[in-house]
Design an enzyme around this catalytic site. Structure first.
Site, short mmCIF file in Angstrom:
data_model
loop_
_atom_site.label_atom_id
_atom_site.label_comp_id
_atom_site.label_asym_id
_atom_site.label_seq_id
_atom_site.Cartn_x
_atom_site.Cartn_y
_atom_site.Cartn_z
N ALA A 117 0.85 -1.19 0.00
CA ALA A 117 0.00 0.00 0.00
C ALA A 117 0.89 1.24 0.00
O ALA A 117 2.10 1.15 0.23
CB ALA A 117 -0.90 0.00 1.23
N LYS A 118 0.32 2.37 -0.26
CA LYS A 118 1.08 3.63 -0.17
C LYS A 118 0.08 4.77 -0.13
O LYS A 118 -1.05 4.63 -0.59
CB LYS A 118 1.98 3.79 -1.41
CG LYS A 118 3.17 4.69 -1.19
CD LYS A 118 4.33 3.95 -0.56
CE LYS A 118 5.55 4.82 -0.41
NZ LYS A 118 6.74 4.01 -0.07
N GLY A 119 0.52 5.90 0.42
CA GLY A 119 -0.33 7.08 0.44
C GLY A 119 0.47 8.31 0.15
O GLY A 119 1.70 8.27 0.15
#
Ligand code: NAD
Length: 427
Positions: A117-119
């Site tokens: 995941a990443k933001g």
């Protein structure tokens, strides 16, 4: 089993320039080696879930500014999503998708029980006051709260974020949900359940795989000439460890410019000065200023890109002098540059292996939070060293068995673990 897709969304296209297109091209190089799993590759060619949120922030002058922000869950076949949060003015959805996908591959290559995941928030954090940064972080956390959690998706620091940002995220999440769960983020301050050794872990991991790669190349570390792009969390620790081990860091570059010293830079003095984030490298006494282009051509043995993606391209790869590239950053080398390095015999230790020390100690932090039992720094560093050495050995061996690059070998290990899990789960 055949797979068709219901739409060819442009943002998922392999032809797209930039990080997402590069990731899909990297996947294409792995597919021929995993024919049994090929039908499942389509699940890696798109994220499971992408959230775009508006983050309105009351600025110190009374105005309200709206920031665009994202959280992308790429794949959860092997466990909850795991990946950092980036604050940078060029953040956009395809970039966050690629960063999330690289986390899926990295976590699987290291055999950590996580998906990817990443933001990110499209903002220049250097332009915000402390209060503005806190309000931005709290509102961003509120907006992505439906997606994150210690058993669903666990953020961590990345470019432009740090322990303080993680502390605000943990606090905001706890206040919103009523759950006092520190394990919702990693890379926290030790006082809030952070792990000893986490802050240095990514740079330490880069140094560890660097030592292993040098041994394979029969190159000596003492006296080796090193160039480092990015002097943040990753680059500064890697530069310090190489320098302490007797290497000469001859050139560094950050967002303020690049400098060179034939005799080697005094890294401790340089990092002391860099504690003031706005301080430029340019006017450092006893050093020569380099242009951005000249930095890549510096006479060195080891090159460590530790800033942003897409730095080593078909335009500069043929001029790189280093024999060994350690990817501290995520996605610094395009597939075209990879080909040039392969032809020229330059060894590239890929991001999904070289910079995996950070997420490995994030995993240790998450385990410690779940157990509410904390390890010594020595224990953390020893286990980190073991994890990195095991992963390096497996990737090295497979690359030689199959006659492929270390990147393709790492992807082979990571993708086969993810896709086997997908197959077992079914749709
Ligand atoms: P950071 O914000 O601490 O530091 C970033 C550094 O890059 C700074 O020195 C900055 O000046 C420099 N920089 C920014 N834009 C630049 C440009 N255009 N040209 C040259 N230099 C530039 O970030 P970080 O946490 O050290 O992350 C660096 C890279 O490592 C990123 O690719 C990140 O995704 C990756 N990474 C970070 C971690 C981690 O634990 N922090 C883990 C794995 C990978």
């Amino acid at each position: 089993m055949s797979v068709t897709t219901s739409s060819e969304l442009s943002y998922l296209s392999i032809n797209q320039a930039g990080p997402w297109g590069n990731f899909v091209q990297q996947l294409e190089r792995v597919k021929p080696h995993l024919p049994d799993l090929e039908p499942w590759f389509a699940s890696l060619e798109r994220p499971e879930r992408s959230l775009i949120v508006d983050v309105p922030v009351r600025m110190d002058n009374g105005n309200t500014v709206h920031f665009e922000a994202y959280r992308v869950l790429h794949n959860t076949a092997r466990g909850p999503g795991k990946g950092g949060v980036r604050y940078h003015p060029s953040v956009n959805l395809p970039e966050v998708m690629a960063l999330a996908a690289w986390m899926s591959v990295k976590n699987a290559t290291l055999n950590l029980p996580f998906g990817g995941a990443k933001g990110g928030v499209r903002v220049d954090p250097h332009m915000l006051s402390h209060g503005e940064l806190e309000r931005l972080t709290r509102r961003y956390t509120q907006e992505i709260a439906p997606m994150i959690g210690p058993d669903t998706d666990i953020p961590a620091p990345d470019v432009g974020t740090n322990q303080q940002v993680m502390a605000w995220m943990a606090d905001s999440y706890g206040r919103q949900t009523g759950l006092a769960v520190n394990g919702v983020v990693t890379g926290k301050p030790v006082e809030l359940g952070g792990s000893l050794g986490r802050q240095e872990a990514t740079g330490r991991g880069v140094f560890t795989v660097g030592q292993l790669a040098l041994a394979q190349l029969k190159m000596r570390l003492p006296g080796a000439r090193v160039a480092v792009q990015g002097l943040g969390n990753v680059g500064s620790v890697a530069a310090r460890l190489f320098s302490q081990a007797g290497a000469k860091v001859v050139a560094v570059q950050d967002r303020s410019g690049a400098i060179f010293s034939e005799g080697g830079l005094d890294i401790d003095a340089l990092l002391e000065r860099k504690k003031n984030a706005r301080q430029s490298l340019a006017d450092l006494a006893g050093t020569q200023t380099l242009t951005t282009e000249a930095f890549w051509e510096v006479d060195c043995d080891i090159l460590i890109p530790a800033a942003l993606e897409g730095q080593l391209t078909e335009h500069n790869a043929s001029r790189v002098k280093a024999r060994l590239i350690l990817e501290g950053a995520n996605g610094p080398t395009t597939p075209q540059a990879d080909d040039i390095f392969q032809e020229r015999g330059v060894l590239v230790v890929p991001d999904v292996l070289a910079n995996a020390g950070g997420v490995t100690v994030s995993y240790f932090e998450w385990v410690q939070n779940k157990a509410s039992y904390y390890w010594s720094e020595q224990e953390v560093n020893e286990r980190l060293g073991q994890h990195m050495a095991q992963a390096f050995a497996a990737v090295w061996q497979l690359a030689h068995e199959k006659g492929v690059s270390l990147r393709t070998a790492a992807y082979l290990i990571g993708c086969s673990r993810i896709l086997r899990a997908s197959e077992l789960r079914g749709l």
